[in-house]
Design a protein around this motif. Sequence first.
Motif, short mmCIF file in Angstrom:
data_model
loop_
_atom_site.label_atom_id
_atom_site.label_comp_id
_atom_site.label_asym_id
_atom_site.label_seq_id
_atom_site.Cartn_x
_atom_site.Cartn_y
_atom_site.Cartn_z
N UNK A 1 0.83 -1.21 0.00
CA UNK A 1 0.00 0.00 0.00
C UNK A 1 0.86 1.26 0.00
N UNK A 2 1.99 1.22 0.70
CA UNK A 2 2.89 2.37 0.72
C UNK A 2 3.46 2.64 -0.67
N UNK A 3 3.80 1.58 -1.38
CA UNK A 3 4.31 1.75 -2.74
C UNK A 3 3.19 2.19 -3.68
N UNK A 4 2.02 1.65 -3.50
CA UNK A 4 0.88 1.98 -4.37
C UNK A 4 0.49 3.45 -4.25
N UNK A 5 0.40 3.96 -3.02
CA UNK A 5 -0.08 5.32 -2.79
C UNK A 5 1.02 6.32 -2.51
N UNK A 6 2.19 5.85 -2.13
CA UNK A 6 3.31 6.74 -1.85
C UNK A 6 3.28 7.26 -0.42
N UNK A 7 4.42 7.78 0.00
CA UNK A 7 4.57 8.42 1.31
C UNK A 7 5.37 9.71 1.08
N UNK A 8 5.75 10.34 2.15
CA UNK A 8 6.58 11.54 2.00
C UNK A 8 7.92 11.20 1.35
N UNK A 9 8.41 10.00 1.62
CA UNK A 9 9.72 9.61 1.11
C UNK A 9 9.68 8.69 -0.11
N UNK A 10 8.57 8.02 -0.30
CA UNK A 10 8.44 7.07 -1.41
C UNK A 10 7.42 7.62 -2.40
N UNK A 11 7.82 7.84 -3.65
CA UNK A 11 6.83 8.30 -4.63
C UNK A 11 5.83 7.18 -4.94
N UNK A 12 4.62 7.57 -5.22
CA UNK A 12 3.57 6.58 -5.54
C UNK A 12 3.93 5.82 -6.81
N UNK A 13 3.64 4.53 -6.79
CA UNK A 13 3.82 3.66 -7.95
C UNK A 13 2.57 2.78 -8.04
N UNK A 14 1.48 3.33 -8.58
CA UNK A 14 0.19 2.63 -8.55
C UNK A 14 0.10 1.46 -9.52
N UNK A 15 0.74 0.37 -9.19
CA UNK A 15 0.74 -0.82 -10.04
C UNK A 15 -0.65 -1.47 -10.09
N UNK A 16 -1.29 -1.65 -8.95
CA UNK A 16 -2.58 -2.32 -8.90
C UNK A 16 -3.69 -1.44 -9.49
N UNK A 17 -3.72 -0.18 -9.08
CA UNK A 17 -4.75 0.73 -9.60
C UNK A 17 -4.66 0.89 -11.11
N UNK A 18 -3.45 1.03 -11.62
CA UNK A 18 -3.28 1.18 -13.07
C UNK A 18 -3.69 -0.10 -13.80
N UNK A 19 -3.37 -1.25 -13.21
CA UNK A 19 -3.75 -2.53 -13.82
C UNK A 19 -5.26 -2.68 -13.88
N UNK A 20 -5.94 -2.26 -12.82
CA UNK A 20 -7.40 -2.32 -12.79
C UNK A 20 -8.01 -1.42 -13.85
N UNK A 21 -7.47 -0.23 -14.00
CA UNK A 21 -8.00 0.70 -15.01
C UNK A 21 -7.81 0.16 -16.42
N UNK A 22 -6.68 -0.46 -16.69
CA UNK A 22 -6.46 -1.06 -18.01
C UNK A 22 -7.48 -2.16 -18.28
N UNK A 23 -7.73 -2.98 -17.29
CA UNK A 23 -8.64 -4.11 -17.47
C UNK A 23 -10.09 -3.67 -17.57
N UNK A 24 -10.41 -2.55 -16.96
CA UNK A 24 -11.79 -2.04 -17.03
C UNK A 24 -12.26 -1.89 -18.48
N UNK A 25 -11.35 -1.49 -19.34
CA UNK A 25 -11.70 -1.31 -20.76
C UNK A 25 -11.83 -2.65 -21.48
N UNK A 26 -11.27 -3.71 -20.95
CA UNK A 26 -11.26 -5.01 -21.63
C UNK A 26 -12.33 -5.99 -21.15
N UNK A 27 -12.86 -5.78 -19.97
CA UNK A 27 -13.75 -6.79 -19.37
C UNK A 27 -15.00 -7.03 -20.21
N UNK A 28 -15.58 -5.99 -20.77
CA UNK A 28 -16.79 -6.17 -21.59
C UNK A 28 -16.50 -7.06 -22.79
N UNK A 29 -15.36 -6.84 -23.43
CA UNK A 29 -14.99 -7.68 -24.58
C UNK A 29 -14.74 -9.12 -24.15
N UNK A 30 -14.16 -9.32 -22.98
CA UNK A 30 -13.93 -10.68 -22.48
C UNK A 30 -15.27 -11.39 -22.24
#
Length: 125
Positions: free
Chosen positions: A86-115
């Motif tokens: 969660x710290x990596x996903x959302x970031x902290x004062x010292x760690x920049x956010x790296x939203x791997x899960x959120x970005x993956x969900x957004x990509x799949x949102x566009x594909x689920x209907x086709x699946x």
Amino acid sequence: MARRSPIRVEIVGMERLRARLDDLTVELKAAARRALEESAEAVRAEAARTVRVDTGNLQRSVKARLENNRLRAEVGWWDADDLYASLHEHGTRRIPANPALGASLEQERARIAARIREQVRRSMR
């Protein structure tokens, strides 16, 4: 003026049609479940691919889990050792956010209907 007689319509094979519709409902649910499984796995794989890597633990421990009786999937990290995801996903004062899960969900949102459409087509053949 002539008196009209009532019109009767008899549908031959109605019971067979009802049985086929019941079967179709089961097939459509199964198709939707297969599409959901594909989508959950796609999100899991993309999150593992894009998560920040130090020891590789987050890559290995991201999981997809599906509920048996519902069309519901969850993707993420559940082990106590993975709370820092969660710290990596959302970031902290010292760690920049790296939203791997959120970005993956957004990509799949566009594909689920086709699946879903593809799985339904396969089940209708």
